[in-house]
Design an enzyme around this catalytic site. Sequence first.
Site, short mmCIF file in Angstrom:
data_model
loop_
_atom_site.label_atom_id
_atom_site.label_comp_id
_atom_site.label_asym_id
_atom_site.label_seq_id
_atom_site.Cartn_x
_atom_site.Cartn_y
_atom_site.Cartn_z
N THR A 150 -17.02 -31.47 -16.84
CA THR A 150 -17.47 -30.78 -18.00
C THR A 150 -17.66 -29.31 -17.65
OG1 THR A 150 -18.47 -32.82 -18.81
CG2 THR A 150 -19.37 -30.78 -19.72
N ASP A 166 -17.56 -42.94 -21.93
CA ASP A 166 -18.99 -42.64 -22.08
C ASP A 166 -19.68 -43.70 -22.96
OD1 ASP A 166 -19.23 -40.52 -20.39
OD2 ASP A 166 -19.41 -38.99 -21.93
N GLY A 173 -22.12 -34.75 -15.78
CA GLY A 173 -22.36 -36.13 -16.18
C GLY A 173 -23.83 -36.32 -16.52
N1 GLY Z 1 -18.70 -36.56 -20.62
C1 GLY Z 1 -19.88 -35.91 -20.24
C2 GLY Z 1 -20.94 -36.01 -21.27
O1 GLY Z 1 -20.60 -36.01 -22.44
O2 GLY Z 1 -22.09 -36.12 -20.96
#
Ligand code: GLY
Length: 614
Positions: A425, A472, A521
């Site tokens: 991210t 997720d 994350g």
């Molecule tokens: N994929 C990372 C988040 O949305 O937390």
Amino acid sequence: MSTFPASIHLPLVFTSLYLLSACASGPTTPAPAMALRYSVPDQAMQPEAASGRSAQTGWAFTRQAVAAANPLATDAGHQVLRAGGSALDAAIAVQMVLGLVEPQSSGIGGGAFLLHFDGQKVTAHDGRETAPAGARPDMLLNAQGQPLPFQEAVQSGHAVGVPGVVRMLEVAHRQHGRLPWSQLFGPAIALAEQGFAVSPRLHSLLQADPLLRQDPLALRFFYQPDGQAWPVGHVLRNPEYAHVLRRIAEDGSRALHEGPVAQAIVQRTQAPPRPGSLSLQDLRDYQPKVREALCFEHSALQRHYRICGFPPPSSGQIAVGQVLGMLKHTTAQGAELVQGQPSADWLHRYSEASRLAFADRAQYVADPDFVAAPAGHWHSLLAPDYLRQRSQLIGPRAMASAPAGQPAGTRSSWAPMPAQTEYGTSHISVVDARGRAVAMTTTIEAAFGARRMVSTSASRAGGFLLNNEMTDFSFAPADAQGRPIANRVEPGKRPRSSMSPTLVFDAATGQLLMSGGSPGGALIIHYTAKWLTGTLHWGLNAQQAINLPNFGTLGGPVVLETQGFDKATVDALTARGHTVRETDMTSGLQAIERTPSGWFGGADPRREGVVMGD
Ligand code: GLY
């Protein structure tokens, strides 16, 4: 917090030639000398591997500033600000360059959460990926009904959600843009055509990635004929990305969600392994959402703040608010750094509060369009009485297990979601000369997403990567007793996130004080809490707070950044009953804060970000 400690006004030291814009200087820009180090990420928590650390002391400006994870992307935002663009305009230019130069972290094949402050109010723009209409609750299970191994799930077509970032930015631009939409794509198109120097971090992640070479398009683009990643400084041109950006610049998000690009996305998603269901209709139907920002009040060092963040489907703001809100009822409140580090006692209480927050997160947080908030509002999880009551579970030793709480009036029969890997991210923060601000966290989930590259042409090299955001979701839709998990897969639903773009205000005056956030994350929650605690409670400037060693827990062991803490701290935590694991914790915090003379920015030395401004 109208002033931060005097130590913040430090000179810019990160002056590598790499900072020069490739737009301005051509494609031969050399990369900085930077210690290269790669270590395998812990699959339980690490989004992207470490790639070294560079000294960082921060950047001071008087009028406007932009912070992003790559100097070329920051520069694009800076160019836009200098051209009279708004904070939102700059964020768009930054995002388009990030998708080119930091393709491991975010891009037009992914999603994002954007908080915008227009000088009066905060708006939360939700560009989260959605599950296709054909998504099934069991799509991340194997034939025996067991969760797929994580990497298998990531590479499957089912991992790909309907991308949302471009359409979300388009809607936000209609409200908050100053420059024409098409102008914002100029820096990224120029860089994609002229080429950019492969950075140390991109090189090391490409070299080490076990999966990306399996995608023929990615193999041809990111690797040399012998399979080695292009070296640091290699000039990588991406004409296909430039082509797609030109179409989006001219026709808007329609160019991505319909026509040849959409067809290429569908074709790549429906390809093996485990073809997904994402369709042209899913792409056409995608709608970003505008949500109410989730804000809470917080006091530190006799000052009162209003901290605004993203509501569900992100779990970030709720967890950060819970941790800060519980700690104030413990001896952690008022604790100072000891020799530049949080003390063992503080870390113990922080970890216990975090375990309680992660228990609530697992129990309750999911897409609010599918799952009702406990007691009818997400603020129930941030209510001062509730947090005081939860804090009473924190004692001198680690609790055996951290249960979810039950805010007053809750009637919930959800099963808790088991802990599972989360990735991501990149973060962008911008403040403009007119007092507008953006905090935007953007993702394609895992490093290089689903490892599926999209191209509309056999003859043009490059393209863009698709997200694996569907991982997720909880892989398991229910627990062993059949009780449903709130964050299970459902058609059209948005997976729970940890992304925590944050804006901090003076509670009394409403003046914007800080914008920040991080990738990482589920550890995003801890990186964000560290930055907030460092600045608001420990009197550090943004850069000093970012530089602090990282720490956290996802509910199990206490995780400490390797070489960040002395043995006495580790031993003291162990003596209180914690299992302690030391590992790389590759945060990517970016933050901008108000100072008496303007703005001060900090960028994470664990990645390649810089702050620019005037
Ligand atoms: N994929 C990372 C988040 O949305 O937390």
